[in-house]
Design a protein around this motif. Structure first.
Motif, short mmCIF file in Angstrom:
data_model
loop_
_atom_site.label_atom_id
_atom_site.label_comp_id
_atom_site.label_asym_id
_atom_site.label_seq_id
_atom_site.Cartn_x
_atom_site.Cartn_y
_atom_site.Cartn_z
N VAL A 72 19.87 18.29 8.48
CA VAL A 72 18.43 18.19 8.23
C VAL A 72 18.13 16.84 7.60
N ARG A 73 17.16 16.14 8.14
CA ARG A 73 16.70 14.87 7.58
C ARG A 73 15.26 15.04 7.12
N VAL A 74 14.93 14.39 6.02
CA VAL A 74 13.56 14.45 5.49
C VAL A 74 13.02 13.03 5.42
N ILE A 75 12.02 12.72 6.24
CA ILE A 75 11.36 11.42 6.17
C ILE A 75 10.12 11.57 5.31
N ALA A 76 9.86 10.58 4.47
CA ALA A 76 8.79 10.71 3.48
C ALA A 76 8.09 9.38 3.27
N TRP A 77 6.82 9.46 2.93
CA TRP A 77 6.06 8.25 2.62
C TRP A 77 5.09 8.56 1.50
N ILE B 286 0.81 -1.21 0.00
CA ILE B 286 0.00 0.00 0.00
C ILE B 286 0.85 1.27 0.00
N GLY B 287 2.16 1.13 0.08
CA GLY B 287 2.96 2.35 0.07
C GLY B 287 4.45 2.10 0.11
N ASN B 288 5.17 3.19 0.00
CA ASN B 288 6.62 3.16 0.03
C ASN B 288 7.09 4.31 0.91
N SER B 289 8.28 4.19 1.45
CA SER B 289 8.73 5.21 2.39
C SER B 289 10.25 5.18 2.53
N GLY B 290 10.78 6.18 3.20
CA GLY B 290 12.22 6.20 3.44
C GLY B 290 12.69 7.57 3.89
N ILE B 291 14.00 7.69 4.02
CA ILE B 291 14.64 8.95 4.37
C ILE B 291 15.39 9.45 3.13
N PHE B 292 15.08 10.67 2.70
CA PHE B 292 15.69 11.20 1.49
C PHE B 292 17.22 11.22 1.62
#
Length: 253
Positions: A209-214, A189-195
């Motif tokens: 700076v960290r960017v977490i995304a889903w 149903i989805g994908n995710s990770g840290i850029f």
């Protein structure tokens, strides 16, 4: 954001800005819809383009880069965007270059994306992507998993699994699976990770700076929630419009 209305996107924002190599198979015609007219984009931030190109060719931020040719005509190709992450890249670039510098932000979107896929009970060529990201100092994978679990719990999906995955623009990366009670199987149903820093550094974001995304399909969680076994009954030219019109509205707190 008005950027969400850009269904036609350049390969630069859809792929290159995300540190996806120009030789990646996802950029081939069997995965992506290319636009014939206009076939190429006209403009982008010139200094940012050069930093992205340098990262691909030579590396930086602790990376050796892809060390492969980077062609401007490839970056200029117009496509139907394959993910709303192209919009996320634009927003992060604007965030990094706003007056006063970086401040932590959260972004959320729901909009249309396009993939040249074989259609079946769980796949369409045109669907909707729910995407969220958080940009802040020193975020980690635990923060990301917590957000995803909380998000799905709010819509009644509590049986989740996370599987390690590879994405060109996130590291680490996870696929998200939800259990479908009628199909009796786990459905992606989805994908995710840290850029990756190779994506963020050319934008001008601070190193810590960290960017977490889903990114989550809108249709597949809806199938699980309403126990629909075929995605074509929910969205697309075969969907029953009377059923759509009569469907009750679902409001979440």
């Amino acid at each position: 954001s008005s950027d969400l209305s850009k269904w036609v996107e350049s390969s630069f924002w859809n792929f290159d800005a995300l540190f996806q190599p120009q030789s990646h198979p996802a950029r081939d015609a069997h995965d992506t819809f290319f636009v014939k007219e206009p076939a190429s984009t006209l403009k982008w931030p010139a200094d940012y383009y050069e930093r992205v190109k340098s990262m691909h060719v030579s590396g930086g931020a602790g990376s050796i880069g892809h060390r492969c040719p980077f062609k401007e005509d490839e970056a200029r190709k117009q496509i139907l965007r394959t993910h709303t992450t192209a919009v996320s890249a634009r927003m992060l670039y604007q965030l990094a270059n706003r007056p006063g510098g970086f401040t932590p932000q959260k972004y959320f979107s729901i909009d249309r994306v396009f993939r040249n896929e074989t259609m079946d009970s769980t796949h369409l060529c045109e669907f909707h992507q729910v995407e969220g990201l958080v940009a802040d100092y020193d975020l980690n994978l635990g923060n990301l998993k917590c957000i995803i679990r909380t998000f799905f719990a709010e819509i009644g999906i509590t049986q989740l699994r996370f599987k390690p995955a590879f994405n060109p623009y996130t590291e680490p990366s996870m696929e998200v699976f939800g259990y479908h009670p009628d199909l009796k199987k786990w459905t992606e149903i989805g994908n995710s990770g840290i850029f990756r820093p190779e994506m963020l550094a050319p934008m001008g974001l601070p190193p810590n700076v960290r960017v977490i995304a889903w990114g989550l399909s809108l249709e597949r969680p809806t199938m699980i929630k309403y126990r629909i076994s075929n995605i074509r009954d929910l969205f697309g030219h075969k969907a029953d419009l009377d059923r759509t019109r009569a469907a009750p509205l679902c409001v979440f707190p």
